[in-house]
Write a protein that holds these residues in place. Sequence first.
Motif, PDB file in Angstrom:
ATOM      1  N   GLY A 125      16.575  38.671  42.477  1.00 24.71           N
ATOM      2  CA  GLY A 125      17.684  39.601  42.634  1.00 24.71           C
ATOM      3  C   GLY A 125      18.891  39.070  43.361  1.00 24.71           C
ATOM      4  O   GLY A 125      19.825  39.831  43.642  1.00 24.71           O
ATOM      5  N   VAL A 126      18.945  37.745  43.655  1.00 22.34           N
ATOM      6  CA  VAL A 126      20.028  37.226  44.487  1.00 22.34           C
ATOM      7  C   VAL A 126      21.397  37.437  43.837  1.00 22.34           C
ATOM      8  O   VAL A 126      22.380  37.726  44.516  1.00 22.34           O
ATOM      9  N   SER A 127      21.481  37.339  42.509  1.00 18.79           N
ATOM     10  CA  SER A 127      22.769  37.528  41.843  1.00 18.79           C
ATOM     11  C   SER A 127      23.248  38.967  41.948  1.00 18.79           C
ATOM     12  O   SER A 127      24.455  39.224  42.041  1.00 18.79           O
ATOM     13  N   PHE A 128      22.304  39.913  41.943  1.00 21.90           N
ATOM     14  CA  PHE A 128      22.675  41.321  41.993  1.00 21.90           C
ATOM     15  C   PHE A 128      23.170  41.718  43.380  1.00 21.90           C
ATOM     16  O   PHE A 128      24.248  42.302  43.529  1.00 21.90           O
ATOM     17  N   TYR A 129      22.372  41.425  44.405  1.00 20.99           N
ATOM     18  CA  TYR A 129      22.807  41.895  45.727  1.00 20.99           C
ATOM     19  C   TYR A 129      23.992  41.081  46.239  1.00 20.99           C
ATOM     20  O   TYR A 129      24.808  41.588  47.015  1.00 20.99           O
ATOM     21  N   THR A 130      24.143  39.836  45.786  1.00 27.18           N
ATOM     22  CA  THR A 130      25.327  39.057  46.159  1.00 27.18           C
ATOM     23  C   THR A 130      26.584  39.678  45.581  1.00 27.18           C
ATOM     24  O   THR A 130      27.585  39.854  46.276  1.00 27.18           O
ATOM     25  N   PHE A 131      26.563  40.025  44.301  1.00 28.85           N
ATOM     26  CA  PHE A 131      27.738  40.627  43.677  1.00 28.85           C
ATOM     27  C   PHE A 131      28.041  41.994  44.276  1.00 28.85           C
ATOM     28  O   PHE A 131      29.213  42.370  44.421  1.00 28.85           O
ATOM     29  N   GLN A 132      27.010  42.750  44.621  1.00 28.39           N
ATOM     30  CA  GLN A 132      27.245  44.058  45.232  1.00 28.39           C
ATOM     31  C   GLN A 132      27.932  43.899  46.576  1.00 28.39           C
ATOM     32  O   GLN A 132      28.884  44.625  46.900  1.00 28.39           O
ATOM     33  N   SER A 133      27.479  42.934  47.361  1.00 30.06           N
ATOM     34  CA  SER A 133      28.061  42.700  48.678  1.00 30.06           C
ATOM     35  C   SER A 133      29.476  42.138  48.566  1.00 30.06           C
ATOM     36  O   SER A 133      30.376  42.526  49.323  1.00 30.06           O
ATOM     37  N   VAL A 134      29.690  41.225  47.613  1.00 29.70           N
ATOM     38  CA  VAL A 134      31.032  40.665  47.407  1.00 29.70           C
ATOM     39  C   VAL A 134      32.008  41.755  46.978  1.00 29.70           C
ATOM     40  O   VAL A 134      33.159  41.806  47.437  1.00 29.70           O
ATOM     41  N   GLY A 135      31.575  42.649  46.106  1.00 27.46           N
ATOM     42  CA  GLY A 135      32.434  43.758  45.692  1.00 27.46           C
ATOM     43  C   GLY A 135      32.854  44.612  46.876  1.00 27.46           C
ATOM     44  O   GLY A 135      34.017  45.040  46.969  1.00 27.46           O
ATOM     45  N   TYR A 136      31.921  44.877  47.774  1.00 23.33           N
ATOM     46  CA  TYR A 136      32.226  45.652  48.978  1.00 23.33           C
ATOM     47  C   TYR A 136      33.297  44.942  49.811  1.00 23.33           C
ATOM     48  O   TYR A 136      34.263  45.560  50.265  1.00 23.33           O
ATOM     49  N   ILE A 137      33.123  43.634  50.031  1.00 23.41           N
ATOM     50  CA  ILE A 137      34.054  42.869  50.858  1.00 23.41           C
ATOM     51  C   ILE A 137      35.453  42.869  50.243  1.00 23.41           C
ATOM     52  O   ILE A 137      36.464  43.042  50.951  1.00 23.41           O
ATOM     53  N   ILE A 138      35.535  42.683  48.937  1.00 22.40           N
ATOM     54  CA  ILE A 138      36.854  42.680  48.274  1.00 22.40           C
ATOM     55  C   ILE A 138      37.502  44.054  48.382  1.00 22.40           C
ATOM     56  O   ILE A 138      38.716  44.168  48.617  1.00 22.40           O
ATOM     57  N   ASP A 139      36.711  45.118  48.233  1.00 22.80           N
ATOM     58  CA  ASP A 139      37.271  46.472  48.355  1.00 22.80           C
ATOM     59  C   ASP A 139      37.813  46.714  49.764  1.00 22.80           C
ATOM     60  O   ASP A 139      38.877  47.334  49.936  1.00 22.80           O
ATOM     61  N   VAL A 140      37.095  46.243  50.780  1.00 28.19           N
ATOM     62  CA  VAL A 140      37.576  46.393  52.160  1.00 28.19           C
ATOM     63  C   VAL A 140      38.839  45.568  52.361  1.00 28.19           C
ATOM     64  O   VAL A 140      39.823  46.033  52.956  1.00 28.19           O
ATOM     65  N   TYR A 141      38.854  44.360  51.857  1.00 28.40           N
ATOM     66  CA  TYR A 141      40.037  43.495  51.979  1.00 28.40           C
ATOM     67  C   TYR A 141      41.256  44.123  51.308  1.00 28.40           C
ATOM     68  O   TYR A 141      42.368  44.117  51.862  1.00 28.40           O
ATOM     69  N   HIS A 285      25.167  47.016  30.105  1.00 26.47           N
ATOM     70  CA  HIS A 285      25.223  46.511  31.483  1.00 26.47           C
ATOM     71  C   HIS A 285      26.585  46.857  32.096  1.00 26.47           C
ATOM     72  O   HIS A 285      27.325  45.988  32.562  1.00 26.47           O
ATOM     73  N   ILE A 286      26.889  48.153  32.098  1.00 32.54           N
ATOM     74  CA  ILE A 286      28.214  48.633  32.467  1.00 32.54           C
ATOM     75  C   ILE A 286      28.591  48.215  33.878  1.00 32.54           C
ATOM     76  O   ILE A 286      29.750  47.874  34.153  1.00 32.54           O
ATOM     77  N   SER A 287      27.640  48.208  34.796  1.00 39.91           N
ATOM     78  CA  SER A 287      27.971  47.875  36.181  1.00 39.91           C
ATOM     79  C   SER A 287      28.421  46.420  36.309  1.00 39.91           C
ATOM     80  O   SER A 287      29.312  46.113  37.110  1.00 39.91           O
ATOM     81  N   LEU A 288      27.836  45.510  35.526  1.00 40.99           N
ATOM     82  CA  LEU A 288      28.240  44.105  35.597  1.00 40.99           C
ATOM     83  C   LEU A 288      29.554  43.882  34.857  1.00 40.99           C
ATOM     84  O   LEU A 288      30.449  43.193  35.368  1.00 40.99           O
ATOM     85  N   SER A 289      29.692  44.444  33.661  1.00 43.24           N
ATOM     86  CA  SER A 289      30.924  44.235  32.899  1.00 43.24           C
ATOM     87  C   SER A 289      32.123  44.836  33.626  1.00 43.24           C
ATOM     88  O   SER A 289      33.214  44.251  33.640  1.00 43.24           O
ATOM     89  N   SER A 290      31.937  45.986  34.274  1.00 38.53           N
ATOM     90  CA  SER A 290      33.046  46.579  35.033  1.00 38.53           C
ATOM     91  C   SER A 290      33.323  45.767  36.300  1.00 38.53           C
ATOM     92  O   SER A 290      34.469  45.686  36.751  1.00 38.53           O
ATOM     93  N   TRP A 291      32.276  45.140  36.884  1.00 39.11           N
ATOM     94  CA  TRP A 291      32.470  44.272  38.049  1.00 39.11           C
ATOM     95  C   TRP A 291      33.348  43.086  37.667  1.00 39.11           C
ATOM     96  O   TRP A 291      34.314  42.765  38.375  1.00 39.11           O
ATOM     97  N   PHE A 292      33.024  42.431  36.575  1.00 38.35           N
ATOM     98  CA  PHE A 292      33.838  41.301  36.135  1.00 38.35           C
ATOM     99  C   PHE A 292      35.255  41.737  35.762  1.00 38.35           C
ATOM    100  O   PHE A 292      36.223  41.009  36.010  1.00 38.35           O
ATOM    101  N   ARG A 293      35.385  42.905  35.184  1.00 34.29           N
ATOM    102  CA  ARG A 293      36.721  43.408  34.845  1.00 34.29           C
ATOM    103  C   ARG A 293      37.564  43.622  36.096  1.00 34.29           C
ATOM    104  O   ARG A 293      38.716  43.171  36.169  1.00 34.29           O
ATOM    105  N   ASP A 294      36.981  44.292  37.101  1.00 33.77           N
ATOM    106  CA  ASP A 294      37.750  44.682  38.280  1.00 33.77           C
ATOM    107  C   ASP A 294      37.977  43.545  39.268  1.00 33.77           C
ATOM    108  O   ASP A 294      39.022  43.489  39.927  1.00 33.77           O
ATOM    109  N   TYR A 295      36.988  42.644  39.393  1.00 36.96           N
ATOM    110  CA  TYR A 295      37.071  41.623  40.435  1.00 36.96           C
ATOM    111  C   TYR A 295      37.397  40.221  39.921  1.00 36.96           C
ATOM    112  O   TYR A 295      37.602  39.312  40.726  1.00 36.96           O
ATOM    113  N   GLY A 301      44.935  38.316  35.764  1.00 40.07           N
ATOM    114  CA  GLY A 301      46.087  38.748  34.986  1.00 40.07           C
ATOM    115  C   GLY A 301      45.723  39.670  33.848  1.00 40.07           C
ATOM    116  O   GLY A 301      46.576  40.325  33.267  1.00 40.07           O
ATOM    117  N   GLY A 302      44.418  39.704  33.507  1.00 39.44           N
ATOM    118  CA  GLY A 302      43.952  40.603  32.459  1.00 39.44           C
ATOM    119  C   GLY A 302      44.703  40.415  31.161  1.00 39.44           C
ATOM    120  O   GLY A 302      44.954  39.296  30.710  1.00 39.44           O
TER     121      GLY A 302
END
Length: 490
Positions: A125-141, A285-295, A301-302
């Motif tokens: 699960g390292v890829s999952f909890y790492t991305f979840q934590s990174v998403g949190y940090i970017i949102d705070v930043y 896998h909506i949570s991953l595809s939306s993670w890559f879209r947003d972060y 530049g999308g």
Amino acid sequence: MLFNSLHFLVFFPAVVGLYFGLPPRWRELLLLLASYYFYMSWRAAYALLLLATTLLDYYSGYRMSQLPSKRARRPYLYLSLASNLGTLFIFKYFNFFRAAAGQLASGLHLPAAALPAFGLLLPVGVSFYTFQSVGYIIDVYQGRLEAERNFGRFALFVAFFPQLVAGPIERGGHMLPQFRRTHELDYARVVSGLRLMAWGLFKKVVVADRLALLANPVFNNPRQHPEGPLLVLAALAFTFQIYGDFSGYTDLARGAARVLGFDFNLNFRQPYLSASVPEFWRRWHISLSSWFRDYLYIPLGGSRVGPARAYGNLLAVFLISGLWHGANWTFLAWGGLHGLYLVISTWARPGRERLAQLIGLAAHPRLRRGLGMMVTFILVAYAWIFFRANTLSDAVFITEHLLSGWSSLTGRQLGILLLDFSQHYRPELALAAFSVFTMLLVEYLGRHRSPQAWVAAQPFAVRWSGYVGLTLLILYLGIFNSTSFIYFQF
């Protein structure tokens, strides 16, 4: 600890009973301890890695919350990214890039440094909890989320056991407020959660694990099965296997969380009913595809940049997505294929519209959607060959032989070939086909809302007939050998 194991069958009711039996002030601590116990049941030492990630990201987020500008917060953002992505690189990608660099140097006849290989077991699960934590940090930043001041609550957000090892990848803005609330025992929620868990268990042990008996022998030894019909059968089996396996895990995770009073975001929405590859990625896998879209995609530049750069962004995101799934050229090829699909789909959209008008398909939207679904399914199923193959050469071999042997094969010969394969590997084709048909039928009937909501809306007699029928199917057709979920390896 697997969701489809006796261990979890004891663990989960105990957690639920204690959770609702304890005073509210002790419940977060209970869930945190239960989550770490759940994770340590695989390999206790790697709980230290999870804890280290949690401590560093909590500190980085807390410090950023005290600073007024992005410029001042940036060092803590970089600290968190370097730690999280560096850990992911060492455990998951170092040996892959080491081997690739050595092969490149050898091909160019250049001297290469002899870097040691790391014999590290990939933390589950390292890829999952790492991305979840990174998403949190970017949102705070970015200032989109206030940093969580309660360390225990933040640790629970990172480690919450239902989605710890295979998602969904949740956002801090969605989950942290739920941890702050007091959840009371609610009969309707418990029933809804258990119903969702039962459906997820069906998809795992009846659909996915049975289809694995068809897919694994061929993909593990493709050169022993060079006949096109068997290769196509294996590719189709894996196409439905990975959906049953991964969406089954998601249903079990969402159901377990719902019993406890928490809501996870939807991660799958009948993806094989998609009429285009872009639509597939809005459903799979909506949570991953939306993670890559947003972060990643939007920060690059999308689609706001010129066409050439937008296409480059798509390819880059999907190559990285492929690499996220595993350190293997097969995953890169799978991600590259989907990136290419999306680039072609975007580039050809005006031409498709003109062609639809020209041949009259625009006046028949159902027919047009049906054709789109068929083409999309074929493209997605073909790409799964690269995802499942053990090596790139195996994937190429399968591709080269997919169409072999069809023209000279009579219906009787095809039946004998499939029967011989079935008898040799012991999976019953009829049962596999029945399980897939049942899964697709239920999800088709619930296509306008979740299948569980559709079932809940039926009369009492219909509902309970369905519950009894589903239980019997699981007991009589399920494969109960505690087979790991596919996405645990990521």
